[in-house]
Design a protein around this motif. Structure first.
Motif, PDB file in Angstrom:
ATOM      1  N   LEU A   1     -39.963  -3.546  33.686  1.00  0.00           N
ATOM      2  CA  LEU A   1     -38.828  -4.371  33.275  1.00  0.00           C
ATOM      3  C   LEU A   1     -38.366  -4.029  31.865  1.00  0.00           C
ATOM      4  N   LEU A   2     -39.298  -3.763  30.977  1.00  0.00           N
ATOM      5  CA  LEU A   2     -38.937  -3.340  29.622  1.00  0.00           C
ATOM      6  C   LEU A   2     -38.188  -2.003  29.648  1.00  0.00           C
ATOM      7  N   ALA A   3     -38.633  -1.098  30.515  1.00  0.00           N
ATOM      8  CA  ALA A   3     -37.963   0.205  30.631  1.00  0.00           C
ATOM      9  C   ALA A   3     -36.549   0.045  31.167  1.00  0.00           C
ATOM     10  N   VAL A   4     -36.360  -0.838  32.140  1.00  0.00           N
ATOM     11  CA  VAL A   4     -35.029  -1.063  32.699  1.00  0.00           C
ATOM     12  C   VAL A   4     -34.101  -1.666  31.656  1.00  0.00           C
ATOM     13  N   VAL A   5     -34.586  -2.670  30.925  1.00  0.00           N
ATOM     14  CA  VAL A   5     -33.755  -3.320  29.905  1.00  0.00           C
ATOM     15  C   VAL A   5     -33.416  -2.337  28.785  1.00  0.00           C
ATOM     16  N   LEU A   6     -34.405  -1.646  28.272  1.00  0.00           N
ATOM     17  CA  LEU A   6     -34.171  -0.688  27.197  1.00  0.00           C
ATOM     18  C   LEU A   6     -33.271   0.458  27.672  1.00  0.00           C
ATOM     19  N   GLY A   7     -33.535   0.969  28.871  1.00  0.00           N
ATOM     20  CA  GLY A   7     -32.715   2.036  29.429  1.00  0.00           C
ATOM     21  C   GLY A   7     -31.279   1.613  29.659  1.00  0.00           C
ATOM     22  N   HIS A   8     -31.090   0.358  30.072  1.00  0.00           N
ATOM     23  CA  HIS A   8     -29.730  -0.162  30.277  1.00  0.00           C
ATOM     24  C   HIS A   8     -28.954  -0.185  28.964  1.00  0.00           C
ATOM     25  N   PHE A   9     -29.585  -0.661  27.913  1.00  0.00           N
ATOM     26  CA  PHE A   9     -28.893  -0.730  26.627  1.00  0.00           C
ATOM     27  C   PHE A   9     -28.583   0.659  26.070  1.00  0.00           C
ATOM     28  N   VAL A  10     -29.508   1.593  26.235  1.00  0.00           N
ATOM     29  CA  VAL A  10     -29.267   2.957  25.758  1.00  0.00           C
ATOM     30  C   VAL A  10     -28.150   3.608  26.578  1.00  0.00           C
ATOM     31  N   ALA A  11     -28.176   3.435  27.895  1.00  0.00           N
ATOM     32  CA  ALA A  11     -27.139   4.004  28.749  1.00  0.00           C
ATOM     33  C   ALA A  11     -25.774   3.382  28.446  1.00  0.00           C
ATOM     34  N   LYS A  12     -25.753   2.083  28.235  1.00  0.00           N
ATOM     35  CA  LYS A  12     -24.495   1.405  27.889  1.00  0.00           C
ATOM     36  C   LYS A  12     -23.925   1.968  26.602  1.00  0.00           C
ATOM     37  N   PHE A  13     -24.779   2.190  25.604  1.00  0.00           N
ATOM     38  CA  PHE A  13     -24.321   2.774  24.353  1.00  0.00           C
ATOM     39  C   PHE A  13     -23.760   4.170  24.578  1.00  0.00           C
ATOM     40  N   LEU A  14     -24.490   5.014  25.321  1.00  0.00           N
ATOM     41  CA  LEU A  14     -24.033   6.384  25.551  1.00  0.00           C
ATOM     42  C   LEU A  14     -22.715   6.423  26.313  1.00  0.00           C
ATOM     43  N   LEU A  15     -22.583   5.586  27.348  1.00  0.00           N
ATOM     44  CA  LEU A  15     -21.349   5.565  28.124  1.00  0.00           C
ATOM     45  C   LEU A  15     -20.181   5.024  27.308  1.00  0.00           C
ATOM     46  N   ASP A  16     -20.433   4.013  26.485  1.00  0.00           N
ATOM     47  CA  ASP A  16     -19.385   3.512  25.595  1.00  0.00           C
ATOM     48  C   ASP A  16     -18.976   4.585  24.599  1.00  0.00           C
ATOM     49  N   TYR A  17     -19.940   5.307  24.074  1.00  0.00           N
ATOM     50  CA  TYR A  17     -19.656   6.356  23.105  1.00  0.00           C
ATOM     51  C   TYR A  17     -18.811   7.464  23.729  1.00  0.00           C
ATOM     52  N   ILE A  18     -19.130   7.839  24.957  1.00  0.00           N
ATOM     53  CA  ILE A  18     -18.331   8.846  25.658  1.00  0.00           C
ATOM     54  C   ILE A  18     -16.912   8.331  25.877  1.00  0.00           C
ATOM     55  N   GLY A  19     -16.789   7.077  26.270  1.00  0.00           N
ATOM     56  CA  GLY A  19     -15.466   6.485  26.456  1.00  0.00           C
ATOM     57  C   GLY A  19     -14.668   6.433  25.167  1.00  0.00           C
ATOM     58  N   TRP A  20     -15.308   6.067  24.083  1.00  0.00           N
ATOM     59  CA  TRP A  20     -14.619   6.016  22.789  1.00  0.00           C
ATOM     60  C   TRP A  20     -14.206   7.418  22.356  1.00  0.00           C
ATOM     61  N   SER A  21     -15.067   8.397  22.604  1.00  0.00           N
ATOM     62  CA  SER A  21     -14.737   9.778  22.244  1.00  0.00           C
ATOM     63  C   SER A  21     -13.519  10.268  23.025  1.00  0.00           C
ATOM     64  N   ASN A  22     -13.421   9.889  24.284  1.00  0.00           N
ATOM     65  CA  ASN A  22     -12.263  10.276  25.084  1.00  0.00           C
ATOM     66  C   ASN A  22     -10.990   9.592  24.606  1.00  0.00           C
ATOM     67  N   MET A  23     -11.097   8.416  24.034  1.00  0.00           N
ATOM     68  CA  MET A  23      -9.913   7.695  23.546  1.00  0.00           C
ATOM     69  C   MET A  23      -9.355   8.301  22.254  1.00  0.00           C
ATOM     70  N   ILE A  24     -10.165   9.051  21.529  1.00  0.00           N
ATOM     71  CA  ILE A  24      -9.718   9.631  20.270  1.00  0.00           C
ATOM     72  C   ILE A  24      -8.553  10.593  20.467  1.00  0.00           C
ATOM     73  N   ARG A  25      -8.531  11.265  21.624  1.00  0.00           N
ATOM     74  CA  ARG A  25      -7.456  12.239  21.860  1.00  0.00           C
ATOM     75  C   ARG A  25      -6.085  11.573  21.932  1.00  0.00           C
ATOM     76  N   TYR A  26      -6.011  10.263  22.201  1.00  0.00           N
ATOM     77  CA  TYR A  26      -4.736   9.558  22.247  1.00  0.00           C
ATOM     78  C   TYR A  26      -4.275   9.103  20.862  1.00  0.00           C
ATOM     79  N   MET A  27      -5.085   9.332  19.857  1.00  0.00           N
ATOM     80  CA  MET A  27      -4.754   8.901  18.513  1.00  0.00           C
ATOM     81  C   MET A  27      -3.707   9.798  17.864  1.00  0.00           C
ATOM     82  N   PHE A  28      -3.685  11.061  18.220  1.00  0.00           N
ATOM     83  CA  PHE A  28      -2.776  11.999  17.577  1.00  0.00           C
ATOM     84  C   PHE A  28      -1.706  12.477  18.525  1.00  0.00           C
TER      85      PHE A  28
END
Length: 85
Positions: A58-85
């Motif tokens: 359960l600790l692995a699932v919770v910790l893994g979920h938070f790390v995956a959420k961060f990585l997926l959010d980071y990828i999404g934010w990185s993709n949004m940068i191209r619309y800035m310019f």
């Protein structure tokens, strides 16, 4: 024309979902591997028992979920940068 757009959108959503599943499972596995080094006998009585292993899972699932959420959010934010310019 409309069916091409809807097919493109649905395939993009499918790839995004598959990527989310793969990243989440990878992060959960990585968290499980990292938690193997944790000394659970300091916190629980029988860390090798079924309840101790379930807690570790359960600790692995919770910790893994938070790390995956961060990585997926980071990828999404990185993709949004191209619309800035």
């Amino acid at each position: 024309m409309d069916s091409d757009v809807s097919q493109n959108i649905s395939s993009t959503i499918g790839v995004s979902g598959l990527m989310s599943i793969v990243v989440s499972l990878f992060c959960i596995g990585l968290s499980w591997w990292a938690l193997q080094n944790l000394k659970l006998d300091l916190f629980i009585r029988h860390p090798k028992g079924a309840q101790g292993k379930l807690l570790q899972l359960l600790l692995a699932v919770v910790l893994g979920h938070f790390v995956a959420k961060f990585l997926l959010d980071y990828i999404g934010w990185s993709n949004m940068i191209r619309y800035m310019f």
